[in-house]
Motif scaffolding. Structure first.
Motif, short mmCIF file in Angstrom:
data_model
loop_
_atom_site.label_atom_id
_atom_site.label_comp_id
_atom_site.label_asym_id
_atom_site.label_seq_id
_atom_site.Cartn_x
_atom_site.Cartn_y
_atom_site.Cartn_z
N HIS A 33 -0.83 33.00 13.81
CA HIS A 33 -1.42 33.44 14.87
C HIS A 33 -1.98 32.37 15.54
CE1 HIS A 33 -4.42 36.08 16.97
NE2 HIS A 33 -3.23 36.57 17.25
N VAL A 34 -1.69 32.26 16.98
CA VAL A 34 -2.37 31.18 17.76
C VAL A 34 -2.80 31.83 19.04
CG1 VAL A 34 -1.46 28.95 18.98
CG2 VAL A 34 -0.37 29.65 16.95
N LEU A 35 -3.91 31.08 19.39
CA LEU A 35 -4.61 31.25 20.56
C LEU A 35 -4.72 30.15 21.73
CD1 LEU A 35 -7.95 33.01 19.15
CD2 LEU A 35 -5.77 34.48 20.15
N LEU A 36 -4.24 30.36 22.77
CA LEU A 36 -4.05 29.46 23.93
C LEU A 36 -4.82 29.59 25.13
CD1 LEU A 36 -0.34 28.92 23.30
CD2 LEU A 36 -2.11 27.20 22.39
N SER A 37 -5.47 28.92 25.88
CA SER A 37 -6.08 29.00 27.09
C SER A 37 -5.47 28.16 27.99
CB SER A 37 -7.43 29.11 27.05
OG SER A 37 -8.05 27.76 26.44
N ASP A 38 -5.05 26.87 27.89
CA ASP A 38 -4.70 25.98 28.88
C ASP A 38 -3.32 26.41 29.53
OD1 ASP A 38 -4.52 23.33 30.10
OD2 ASP A 38 -2.63 23.06 28.70
N ALA A 63 -6.16 37.04 31.67
CA ALA A 63 -6.64 35.82 32.30
C ALA A 63 -7.19 34.58 31.49
CB ALA A 63 -7.87 36.33 33.41
N GLN A 64 -7.94 35.08 30.23
CA GLN A 64 -8.63 34.04 29.44
C GLN A 64 -7.64 33.52 28.21
OE1 GLN A 64 -10.45 37.23 29.99
NE2 GLN A 64 -11.17 36.14 31.62
N VAL A 65 -6.79 34.06 27.72
CA VAL A 65 -6.23 33.53 26.62
C VAL A 65 -4.74 34.25 26.26
CG1 VAL A 65 -6.95 35.58 25.02
CG2 VAL A 65 -6.49 33.24 24.06
N LEU A 66 -3.96 33.65 25.88
CA LEU A 66 -2.61 34.05 25.37
C LEU A 66 -2.64 33.89 23.65
CD1 LEU A 66 0.42 34.54 25.76
CD2 LEU A 66 0.84 32.38 25.79
N ALA A 67 -2.43 35.04 23.14
CA ALA A 67 -2.39 35.12 21.63
C ALA A 67 -1.03 35.40 21.30
CB ALA A 67 -3.31 36.07 21.25
N ILE A 68 -0.46 34.43 20.52
CA ILE A 68 0.77 34.81 19.97
C ILE A 68 1.17 34.82 18.52
CG2 ILE A 68 2.15 33.86 22.06
CD1 ILE A 68 2.60 31.25 20.52
N LEU A 69 1.99 35.36 18.21
CA LEU A 69 2.29 35.44 16.61
C LEU A 69 3.54 34.83 16.26
CD1 LEU A 69 1.16 36.33 13.81
CD2 LEU A 69 2.35 38.55 14.16
N ILE A 70 3.65 34.03 15.55
CA ILE A 70 5.00 33.06 15.49
C ILE A 70 5.48 33.19 13.69
CG2 ILE A 70 6.03 30.70 15.18
CD1 ILE A 70 3.12 29.77 16.85
N THR A 71 6.59 33.53 13.64
CA THR A 71 7.32 33.74 12.25
C THR A 71 8.08 32.46 12.03
OG1 THR A 71 6.97 35.99 12.55
CG2 THR A 71 8.35 35.40 10.74
N LYS A 72 7.71 31.94 11.02
CA LYS A 72 8.64 30.77 10.58
C LYS A 72 10.13 31.23 10.20
CE LYS A 72 8.82 26.05 8.47
NZ LYS A 72 7.85 25.14 8.13
#
Length: 72
Positions: A33-38, A63-72
């Motif tokens: 689970h990753v949080l990105l703002s840039d 507007a503040q954050v993109l939260a993504i869930l990555i499955t390997k």
């Protein structure tokens, strides 16, 4: 419990590098689970991961954050 990294304090290319390193430590089927703002990272990270064949699900995108869930 899922693996989790908050990269909202970092600008491109640091988030992409950190995501790549975190994914190396995971086994197939595990999730990150990753949080990105840039702005650059919000575009580049999911695009890169999809091109590499990872399953990427958008959990939150405001507007503040993109939260993504990555499955390997």
């Amino acid at each position: 419990m899922k693996n989790y990294i908050d990269l909202t304090g970092f600008r491109c290319p640091v988030p992409l590098v950190r995501v790549k390193l975190a994914l190396k430590a995971l086994s197939r089927g595990e999730q990150l689970h990753v949080l990105l703002s840039d702005r650059g990272s919000r575009q580049d990270v999911p695009l890169f991961l999809k091109k590499q064949g990872y399953d990427v699900k958008e959990v939150c995108n405001d507007a503040q954050v993109l939260a993504i869930l990555i499955t390997k």
